[in-house]
Design an enzyme around this catalytic site. Structure first.
Site, PDB file in Angstrom:
ATOM      1  N   ARG A 185       0.809  -1.219   0.000  1.00 12.66           N
ATOM      2  CA  ARG A 185       0.000   0.000   0.000  1.00 12.66           C
ATOM      3  C   ARG A 185       0.850   1.280   0.000  1.00 12.66           C
ATOM      4  O   ARG A 185       0.333   2.370  -0.150  1.00 12.66           O
ATOM      5  CB  ARG A 185      -0.955  -0.014   1.205  1.00 12.66           C
ATOM      6  CG  ARG A 185      -2.086  -1.018   1.052  1.00 12.66           C
ATOM      7  CD  ARG A 185      -2.810  -1.301   2.373  1.00 12.66           C
ATOM      8  NE  ARG A 185      -2.121  -2.283   3.199  1.00 12.66           N
ATOM      9  CZ  ARG A 185      -2.517  -2.649   4.426  1.00 12.66           C
ATOM     10  NH1 ARG A 185      -3.582  -2.103   4.961  1.00 12.66           N
ATOM     11  NH2 ARG A 185      -1.839  -3.551   5.103  1.00 12.66           N
TER      12      ARG A 185
ATOM     13  N   GLY B 237      -6.403  -5.758  13.899  1.00 11.71           N
ATOM     14  CA  GLY B 237      -6.973  -6.908  14.577  1.00 11.71           C
ATOM     15  C   GLY B 237      -7.772  -6.425  15.792  1.00 11.71           C
ATOM     16  O   GLY B 237      -7.364  -5.490  16.470  1.00 11.71           O
TER      17      GLY B 237
ATOM     18  N   ARG C 214      44.934  44.004  -9.520  1.00  9.16           N
ATOM     19  CA  ARG C 214      43.836  44.413 -10.395  1.00  9.16           C
ATOM     20  C   ARG C 214      44.392  45.455 -11.351  1.00  9.16           C
ATOM     21  O   ARG C 214      45.439  46.063 -11.095  1.00  9.16           O
ATOM     22  CB  ARG C 214      42.682  44.992  -9.574  1.00  9.16           C
ATOM     23  CG  ARG C 214      43.043  46.243  -8.835  1.00  9.16           C
ATOM     24  CD  ARG C 214      41.919  46.756  -7.935  1.00  9.16           C
ATOM     25  NE  ARG C 214      42.320  47.985  -7.273  1.00  9.16           N
ATOM     26  CZ  ARG C 214      42.021  48.289  -6.021  1.00  9.16           C
ATOM     27  NH1 ARG C 214      41.331  47.450  -5.275  1.00  9.16           N
ATOM     28  NH2 ARG C 214      42.410  49.432  -5.504  1.00  9.16           N
TER      29      ARG C 214
HETATM   30  C1  UD1 Z   1      -0.882  -6.839  12.075  1.00  7.72           C
HETATM   31  C2  UD1 Z   1      -1.665  -7.704  13.049  1.00  7.72           C
HETATM   32  C3  UD1 Z   1      -2.910  -6.927  13.500  1.00  7.72           C
HETATM   33  C4  UD1 Z   1      -2.519  -5.626  14.115  1.00  7.72           C
HETATM   34  C5  UD1 Z   1      -1.583  -4.810  13.194  1.00  7.72           C
HETATM   35  C6  UD1 Z   1      -0.989  -3.640  13.946  1.00  7.72           C
HETATM   36  C7  UD1 Z   1      -1.366 -10.064  12.463  1.00  7.72           C
HETATM   37  C8  UD1 Z   1      -1.948 -11.241  11.791  1.00  7.72           C
HETATM   38  N1  UD1 Z   1      -2.079  -8.923  12.408  1.00  7.72           N
HETATM   39  O1  UD1 Z   1      -1.702  -6.618  10.954  1.00  7.72           O
HETATM   40  O2  UD1 Z   1      -3.656  -7.694  14.439  1.00  7.72           O
HETATM   41  O3  UD1 Z   1      -3.667  -4.861  14.426  1.00  7.72           O
HETATM   42  O4  UD1 Z   1      -0.488  -5.626  12.721  1.00  7.72           O
HETATM   43  O5  UD1 Z   1      -0.249  -2.812  13.090  1.00  7.72           O
HETATM   44  O6  UD1 Z   1      -0.313 -10.175  13.052  1.00  7.72           O
HETATM   45  N2  UD1 Z   1       5.402  -9.302   8.441  1.00  7.72           N
HETATM   46  C9  UD1 Z   1       6.383 -10.243   8.277  1.00  7.72           C
HETATM   47  N3  UD1 Z   1       6.085 -11.397   7.618  1.00  7.72           N
HETATM   48  C10 UD1 Z   1       4.856 -11.666   7.134  1.00  7.72           C
HETATM   49  C11 UD1 Z   1       3.844 -10.698   7.313  1.00  7.72           C
HETATM   50  C12 UD1 Z   1       4.142  -9.530   7.985  1.00  7.72           C
HETATM   51  O7  UD1 Z   1       7.510 -10.055   8.699  1.00  7.72           O
HETATM   52  O8  UD1 Z   1       4.675 -12.743   6.560  1.00  7.72           O
HETATM   53  C13 UD1 Z   1       5.729  -8.050   9.141  1.00  7.72           C
HETATM   54  C14 UD1 Z   1       5.541  -6.813   8.283  1.00  7.72           C
HETATM   55  O9  UD1 Z   1       6.748  -6.476   7.631  1.00  7.72           O
HETATM   56  C15 UD1 Z   1       5.121  -5.770   9.282  1.00  7.72           C
HETATM   57  C16 UD1 Z   1       4.451  -6.564  10.387  1.00  7.72           C
HETATM   58  O10 UD1 Z   1       4.848  -7.902  10.226  1.00  7.72           O
HETATM   59  O11 UD1 Z   1       6.219  -5.063   9.846  1.00  7.72           O
HETATM   60  C17 UD1 Z   1       2.928  -6.463  10.314  1.00  7.72           C
HETATM   61  O12 UD1 Z   1       2.519  -6.907   9.044  1.00  7.72           O
HETATM   62  P1  UD1 Z   1       1.325  -6.199   8.298  1.00  7.72           P
HETATM   63  O13 UD1 Z   1       1.093  -6.879   7.033  1.00  7.72           O
HETATM   64  O14 UD1 Z   1       1.497  -4.734   8.299  1.00  7.72           O
HETATM   65  O15 UD1 Z   1       0.146  -6.630   9.318  1.00  7.72           O
HETATM   66  P2  UD1 Z   1      -1.235  -5.937   9.544  1.00  7.72           P
HETATM   67  O16 UD1 Z   1      -2.181  -6.402   8.512  1.00  7.72           O
HETATM   68  O17 UD1 Z   1      -1.060  -4.499   9.700  1.00  7.72           O
END
Ligand code: UD1
Ligand code: CA
Length: 466
Positions: free
Chosen positions: A16, A145, A449
């Site tokens: 995003r 979440g 100069r």
């Molecule tokens: C996550 C939480 C959500 C919370 C929110 C707060 C989960 C399932 N959800 O959602 O409950 O409200 O953060 O900001 O945990 N990342 C990885 N590997 C992955 C996926 C994500 O390292 O496979 C890292 C991302 O780089 C990021 C963080 O985890 O720094 C959160 O991932 P993101 O996709 O932003 O999660 P949200 O949907 O925001």
């Protein structure tokens, strides 16, 4: 006290953001989102920091090797990225033999404050919890979440927005993605996570439901200021986080350091900046970097200070730009000066309007007051540089730069050019309009100069058509 390690999750793509750059490397007040998160966890005195990388792993890993946290660290590759729970699973082999507390945090919450983490850790220890989740109440729960509580008010699980029922979507207490987790007590829970959900991901959030159902102590700490823990998913949220960090920093400077910030909404100061008592910061300033400003200074209006900069006491910088430089006490800079990198400006010296400095070492009580370029130069004390003086330091063909030395008490007349390498002796004087390419001895006047010729009656003859 059980040892503490941190796990920072930074493998996600951040679609995003609409950017080629990994999300966590975007900057908030001059410092990468990831560095700000590592600063916050690093303040807790960690035994080790585990960083999970995945998308653009090379770029993120390189960045961290060049900008390491303040404790031993390692990076762990998560490929493919199957969710936040899966991300933590990648660290498990490195936790072999570790018995202590893990602070797990999302990598995209740059406004997170170290004292919030310290309070979370204290709560977690006091309650002897297996997992303590940091939550907050938001006006708009967006994609966060939701914290789902039982009849007794205990959190029994976290439901992701995409999986939430209509009723659950109305909950505005949300998960910040920041937790304290006891290890190895939670290991069984982590390996029990499944990807049976809308996103087909292993959610770290499901660890809370596991702990609740396994009758482990499951705690939450509710943070009052939700803006501190907003995750950054778009550039709009990046801008919102920047505003919030600006506000937190301005309040701290005003309340704890005795700094007057005339308009905090129009003044951007990074949290790394330290400012002494009674310093006045006028509107339109942008101060980012490892900056130290003394007391009784006046900064601004409209001043940019960047990089590693040290400024003494009683110094004024008005409508100017200063990078990577050291400035003494009682110095006056501006308006409209450009103090580029590597300058040292001594006490009570002056750098006036339309002056550019680069790698200039200037003693005390010296003035470069108007319209000058001074680069690769060493100026002594009580030197006076006349308006329009230029140090010609650069050879365009050889691409080499040469040095100008101007000793104590020397002065240059207006519009002089000092062709480097060249030296002006103690109290040497350069006549206005001179081009100097030979050393001027101590106390000598140098005139270089063309001689002036006057033609009497010339105007009248011209009018008469002669
Ligand atoms: C996550 C939480 C959500 C919370 C929110 C707060 C989960 C399932 N959800 O959602 O409950 O409200 O953060 O900001 O945990 N990342 C990885 N590997 C992955 C996926 C994500 O390292 O496979 C890292 C991302 O780089 C990021 C963080 O985890 O720094 C959160 O991932 P993101 O996709 O932003 O999660 P949200 O949907 O925001
Ligand atoms: Ca997020």
């Amino acid at each position: 006290m059980r040892p503490v390690r941190a796990i920072v999750l930074a493998a996600g793509q951040g679609k995003r953001m609409k950017s080629n750059k990994p999300k966590v490397l975007h900057e908030v007040l001059g410092r990468a989102i990831l560095s700000r998160v590592m600063d916050a966890v690093g303040a807790l005195g960690l035994e080790h920091l585990h960083l999970v990388v995945g998308h653009s792993a090379d770029v993120v890993s390189d960045f961290v090797s060049n900008n390491p946290p303040n404790c031993p660290f390692s990076t762990h590759l998560q490929s493919p990225q199957l969710g936040t729970g899966h991300a933590v699973m990648q660290v498990v082999p490195a936790l072999e033999g570790f018995e202590g507390t893990l602070i797990v945090t999302v990598g995209d919450a740059p406004v997170l404050q170290a004292d919030t983490l310290a309070r979370l850790l204290a709560t977690h220890r006091e309650k002897e919890a297996v997992i303590t989740a940091l939550s907050t109440v938001v006006p708009d729960p967006k994609n966060y979440g939701r914290m789902v509580r039982d009849q007794d008010g205990k959190v029994r699980g976290i439901v992701e927005d995409k999986d939430a029922s209509h009723g659950e979507k109305l909950i505005n207490e949300v998960n910040t993605g920041i937790y304290c987790i006891e290890w190895p007590a939670a290991a069984a829970g982590l390996s029990s996570l499944s990807c049976d959900n809308k996103q087909k991901e292993y959610y770290l959030t499901d660890l809370v439901a596991w702990a609740y159902h396994s009758k482990h102590v499951t705690e939450t700490m509710v943070l009052t200021d939700f803006r501190e823990v907003c995750g950054i998913n778009s550039r709009v949220e990046l801008a919102e986080a920047t505003v919030h960090l600006r506000d937190i920093t301005a309040s701290k400077l005003a309340l704890e350091s005795g700094v007057t910030i005339v308009d905090p909404s129009a003044t951007w100061i990074a949290p790394e900046v330290s400012i002494g008592e009674e310093t006045l910061v006028l509107p339109g300033c942008y101060l980012v970097g490892n900056i130290e400003i003394g007391s009784n200074c006046q900064i601004g209006p409209f001043t940019v200070i960047k990089g590693v900069v040290k400024i003494g006491n009683n110094t004024t910088i008005n409508n100017s730009q200063v990078n990577n430089s050291v400035i003494g006490d009682g110095v006056k800079i501006g308006p409209f000066a450009h103090v580029r990198e590597g300058n040292i400006i001594g006490d009570s010296s002056k750098v006036g309007n339309f002056v550019e400095l680069k790698k200039a070492e200037i003693g005390h009580h010296s003035n470069v007051s108007h319209l000058s370029y001074v680069g690769d130069a060493v100026l002594g004390n009580h030197v006076n540089i006349g308006a329009g003086t230029i140090t010609a330091n650069y050879d365009h063909l050889t691409k080499k730069k040469a040095k100008t030395v101007i000793n104590d008490g020397a002065s240059t007349g207006s519009n002089s050019v000092l062709v480097a390498p060249v030296e002006l002796g103690v109290e040497a004087v350069v006549a206005a309009g001179s081009v100097i390419n030979k050393a001027v001895p101590d106390g000598a006047l140098a005139v270089a100069r063309a001689k002036q010729s006057n033609f009497e009656g010339w105007s009248a003859k011209r009018k008469a058509g002669a």
